[in-house]
Motif scaffolding. Sequence first.
Motif, PDB file in Angstrom:
ATOM      1  N   PHE A  18       0.855  -1.203   0.000  1.00  0.00           N
ATOM      2  CA  PHE A  18       0.000   0.000   0.000  1.00  0.00           C
ATOM      3  C   PHE A  18       0.888   1.249   0.000  1.00  0.00           C
ATOM      4  O   PHE A  18       1.705   1.435   0.909  1.00  0.00           O
ATOM      5  N   GLY A  19       0.709   2.078  -1.020  1.00  0.00           N
ATOM      6  CA  GLY A  19       1.497   3.306  -1.149  1.00  0.00           C
ATOM      7  C   GLY A  19       0.850   4.446  -0.378  1.00  0.00           C
ATOM      8  O   GLY A  19      -0.292   4.823  -0.649  1.00  0.00           O
ATOM      9  N   CYS A  20       1.572   4.963   0.598  1.00  0.00           N
ATOM     10  CA  CYS A  20       1.064   6.070   1.423  1.00  0.00           C
ATOM     11  C   CYS A  20       1.737   7.339   0.932  1.00  0.00           C
ATOM     12  O   CYS A  20       2.686   7.836   1.545  1.00  0.00           O
ATOM     13  N   LEU A 202       0.617   0.592 -10.983  1.00  0.00           N
ATOM     14  CA  LEU A 202      -0.517   0.809 -11.886  1.00  0.00           C
ATOM     15  C   LEU A 202      -0.214   1.913 -12.887  1.00  0.00           C
ATOM     16  O   LEU A 202      -1.136   2.473 -13.487  1.00  0.00           O
ATOM     17  N   ALA A 203       1.037   2.258 -13.022  1.00  0.00           N
ATOM     18  CA  ALA A 203       1.440   3.321 -13.949  1.00  0.00           C
ATOM     19  C   ALA A 203       0.683   4.609 -13.634  1.00  0.00           C
ATOM     20  O   ALA A 203       0.289   5.349 -14.540  1.00  0.00           O
ATOM     21  N   MET A 204       0.464   4.835 -12.341  1.00  0.00           N
ATOM     22  CA  MET A 204      -0.203   6.041 -11.858  1.00  0.00           C
ATOM     23  C   MET A 204      -1.579   6.230 -12.505  1.00  0.00           C
ATOM     24  O   MET A 204      -2.042   7.346 -12.679  1.00  0.00           O
ATOM     25  N   GLY A 205      -2.204   5.131 -12.860  1.00  0.00           N
ATOM     26  CA  GLY A 205      -3.548   5.221 -13.443  1.00  0.00           C
ATOM     27  C   GLY A 205      -3.527   5.569 -14.923  1.00  0.00           C
ATOM     28  O   GLY A 205      -4.581   5.863 -15.488  1.00  0.00           O
ATOM     29  N   GLY A 209      -6.276   5.262 -20.231  1.00  0.00           N
ATOM     30  CA  GLY A 209      -6.774   6.634 -20.182  1.00  0.00           C
ATOM     31  C   GLY A 209      -7.529   6.979 -18.910  1.00  0.00           C
ATOM     32  O   GLY A 209      -8.181   8.028 -18.814  1.00  0.00           O
ATOM     33  N   GLN A 210      -7.436   6.068 -17.881  1.00  0.00           N
ATOM     34  CA  GLN A 210      -8.165   6.326 -16.619  1.00  0.00           C
ATOM     35  C   GLN A 210      -7.806   7.666 -15.996  1.00  0.00           C
ATOM     36  O   GLN A 210      -8.630   8.286 -15.346  1.00  0.00           O
ATOM     37  N   VAL A 211      -6.526   8.040 -16.156  1.00  0.00           N
ATOM     38  CA  VAL A 211      -6.026   9.211 -15.448  1.00  0.00           C
ATOM     39  C   VAL A 211      -6.726  10.499 -15.905  1.00  0.00           C
ATOM     40  O   VAL A 211      -6.712  11.492 -15.196  1.00  0.00           O
TER      41      VAL A 211
HETATM   42  N1  LIG Z   1       4.773   8.374  -8.192  1.00  0.00           N
HETATM   43  C1  LIG Z   1       6.057   8.348  -7.890  1.00  0.00           C
HETATM   44  O1  LIG Z   1       6.879   9.137  -8.408  1.00  0.00           O
HETATM   45  C2  LIG Z   1       6.567   7.322  -6.886  1.00  0.00           C
HETATM   46  C3  LIG Z   1       7.920   7.318  -6.626  1.00  0.00           C
HETATM   47  C4  LIG Z   1       8.428   6.386  -5.739  1.00  0.00           C
HETATM   48  C5  LIG Z   1       7.592   5.501  -5.109  1.00  0.00           C
HETATM   49  N2  LIG Z   1       6.273   5.525  -5.353  1.00  0.00           N
HETATM   50  C6  LIG Z   1       5.432   4.578  -4.597  1.00  0.00           C
HETATM   51  O2  LIG Z   1       4.531   3.945  -5.469  1.00  0.00           O
HETATM   52  C7  LIG Z   1       3.221   4.136  -4.934  1.00  0.00           C
HETATM   53  C8  LIG Z   1       2.243   4.175  -6.055  1.00  0.00           C
HETATM   54  O3  LIG Z   1       2.510   5.267  -6.906  1.00  0.00           O
HETATM   55  P1  LIG Z   1       1.388   6.337  -7.297  1.00  0.00           P
HETATM   56  O4  LIG Z   1       0.390   6.483  -6.187  1.00  0.00           O
HETATM   57  O5  LIG Z   1       2.089   7.509  -7.802  1.00  0.00           O
HETATM   58  O6  LIG Z   1       0.723   5.695  -8.531  1.00  0.00           O
HETATM   59  P2  LIG Z   1      -0.094   4.368  -8.789  1.00  0.00           P
HETATM   60  O7  LIG Z   1      -0.293   3.529  -7.606  1.00  0.00           O
HETATM   61  O8  LIG Z   1       0.587   3.763  -9.971  1.00  0.00           O
HETATM   62  O9  LIG Z   1      -1.499   4.969  -9.241  1.00  0.00           O
HETATM   63  C9  LIG Z   1      -2.341   5.677  -8.375  1.00  0.00           C
HETATM   64  C10 LIG Z   1      -3.586   6.012  -9.185  1.00  0.00           C
HETATM   65  O10 LIG Z   1      -4.210   4.800  -9.564  1.00  0.00           O
HETATM   66  C11 LIG Z   1      -5.573   4.833  -9.179  1.00  0.00           C
HETATM   67  N3  LIG Z   1      -6.001   3.485  -8.809  1.00  0.00           N
HETATM   68  C12 LIG Z   1      -5.590   2.733  -7.746  1.00  0.00           C
HETATM   69  N4  LIG Z   1      -6.210   1.536  -7.748  1.00  0.00           N
HETATM   70  C13 LIG Z   1      -7.040   1.536  -8.822  1.00  0.00           C
HETATM   71  C14 LIG Z   1      -7.948   0.599  -9.335  1.00  0.00           C
HETATM   72  N5  LIG Z   1      -8.126  -0.595  -8.777  1.00  0.00           N
HETATM   73  N6  LIG Z   1      -8.644   0.926 -10.463  1.00  0.00           N
HETATM   74  C15 LIG Z   1      -8.466   2.117 -11.061  1.00  0.00           C
HETATM   75  N7  LIG Z   1      -7.620   3.073 -10.606  1.00  0.00           N
HETATM   76  C16 LIG Z   1      -6.906   2.775  -9.505  1.00  0.00           C
HETATM   77  C17 LIG Z   1      -5.649   5.757  -8.004  1.00  0.00           C
HETATM   78  O11 LIG Z   1      -6.966   6.241  -7.910  1.00  0.00           O
HETATM   79  P3  LIG Z   1      -7.732   6.544  -6.499  1.00  0.00           P
HETATM   80  O12 LIG Z   1      -6.804   7.422  -5.717  1.00  0.00           O
HETATM   81  O13 LIG Z   1      -8.964   7.190  -6.979  1.00  0.00           O
HETATM   82  O14 LIG Z   1      -7.983   5.226  -5.794  1.00  0.00           O
HETATM   83  C18 LIG Z   1      -4.623   6.824  -8.423  1.00  0.00           C
HETATM   84  O15 LIG Z   1      -5.214   7.719  -9.331  1.00  0.00           O
HETATM   85  C19 LIG Z   1       3.259   5.434  -4.161  1.00  0.00           C
HETATM   86  O16 LIG Z   1       2.205   5.497  -3.232  1.00  0.00           O
HETATM   87  C20 LIG Z   1       4.615   5.323  -3.533  1.00  0.00           C
HETATM   88  O17 LIG Z   1       4.526   4.522  -2.364  1.00  0.00           O
HETATM   89  C21 LIG Z   1       5.746   6.399  -6.249  1.00  0.00           C
END
Ligand SMILES: NC(=O)c1ccc[n+]([C@@H]2O[C@H](COP(=O)([O-])OP(=O)(O)OC[C@H]3O[C@@H](n4cnc5c(N)ncnc54)[C@H](OP(=O)(O)O)[C@@H]3O)[C@@H](O)[C@H]2O)c1
Length: 303
Positions: A18-20, A202-205, A209-211
């Motif tokens: 779980f990403g916080c 999840l490729a940040m959604g 095209g969800q994003v």
């Molecule tokens: N982004 C970075 O640069 C980065 C860098 C280092 C580490 N990380 C780690 O990776 C974790 C994940 O990265 P992230 O939050 O950037 O991106 P992500 O997990 O790839 O994507 C988050 C997005 O996906 C959506 N989502 C989640 N579950 C879904 C589902 N079942 N169906 C449809 N949409 C869904 C979320 O929507 P909702 O919010 O509406 O649920 C949010 O818009 C972070 O929390 C962190 O711990 C990230």
Amino acid sequence: MRYRPLGSTGFSVSEIGFGCASWWGKRAFDEREAIRLVHAALEGGVTLFDTGAAYSEGNAEPRLGRALKGRATDGLVIATKAGTRHDGRRVVRDFDPTAIEASVEASLRNLGLEALPLLQLHGPALGELTDAFLDRISGLKRRGLIRALGVNSFDPQVVALAAGRAEIDVVMVDYNVLRPERAPLIAEAAGQGKGVLAGMALAMGHTGGQVLKLRAPRDVWYALRALKNHRADIAKGARFGFLGDIPGMTGAQAALAYVLADPNVSSAVVGATRLAHLRDNLAASGITLPEPARAAIRRAQGG
Ligand SMILES: NC(=O)c1ccc[n+]([C@@H]2O[C@H](COP(=O)([O-])OP(=O)(O)OC[C@H]3O[C@@H](n4cnc5c(N)ncnc54)[C@H](OP(=O)(O)O)[C@@H]3O)[C@@H](O)[C@H]2O)c1
């Protein structure tokens, strides 16, 4: 929920982490809802929680601490990051070992822990991972303040260097259907006994095209972040709309099953702020992609 070893750390982690971070940690996101998600993740068997000192303007880490208050944390791998902090206006990098040691002390207070199961260096530059630096940071392990040390980077050279260092136990890279090129690096790291965390699983959604589907303020925030930082991924992600049409799974589950099909990945770390999304993600553990779907992913990756 299935579990996998985190490299040679001796920890076992849930294959969905779980990403916080991001919207989850922001003050604009209701704290009760954020805490409810952590509790639902715990009930669903999640044992890996990933946060960072600089995440969500510095609010994510203490929020995770509040969410875990009164809960048994033995057996959880609570991972945080150092080397970046939020100064009230912006994220500041600081890889001075003294600053990292101070960051660890603050993280322990924020999270209510006596030792951090995993500290990850958050985006170090190649030249910062010197022998002297790594020896000093390893002192945190010798003092019992951290149990494992990791590096979070999207720079392949930094990840390769980290994977070759005995002081480093874990690497976190961006790995998802849009980043198949990470697989050899991940294999190299796992081959050297490192735990591998797939961040942004999840490729940040971006897939399908969800994003760009805007239903609430949080979606606007994610869309703006994508437009600002990850424009190329939006176009790439549009090729993966078919993931939502695979029988027996949702598009997100298909995307996570792709990441988890790689045996070198210890956990796929996903951020979610909707309970339905979290449940969907937890149910991805154990799902296998059928071969035609794997072939379609390969075609979309090549196209
Ligand atoms: N982004 C970075 O640069 C980065 C860098 C280092 C580490 N990380 C780690 O990776 C974790 C994940 O990265 P992230 O939050 O950037 O991106 P992500 O997990 O790839 O994507 C988050 C997005 O996906 C959506 N989502 C989640 N579950 C879904 C589902 N079942 N169906 C449809 N949409 C869904 C979320 O929507 P909702 O919010 O509406 O649920 C949010 O818009 C972070 O929390 C962190 O711990 C990230």
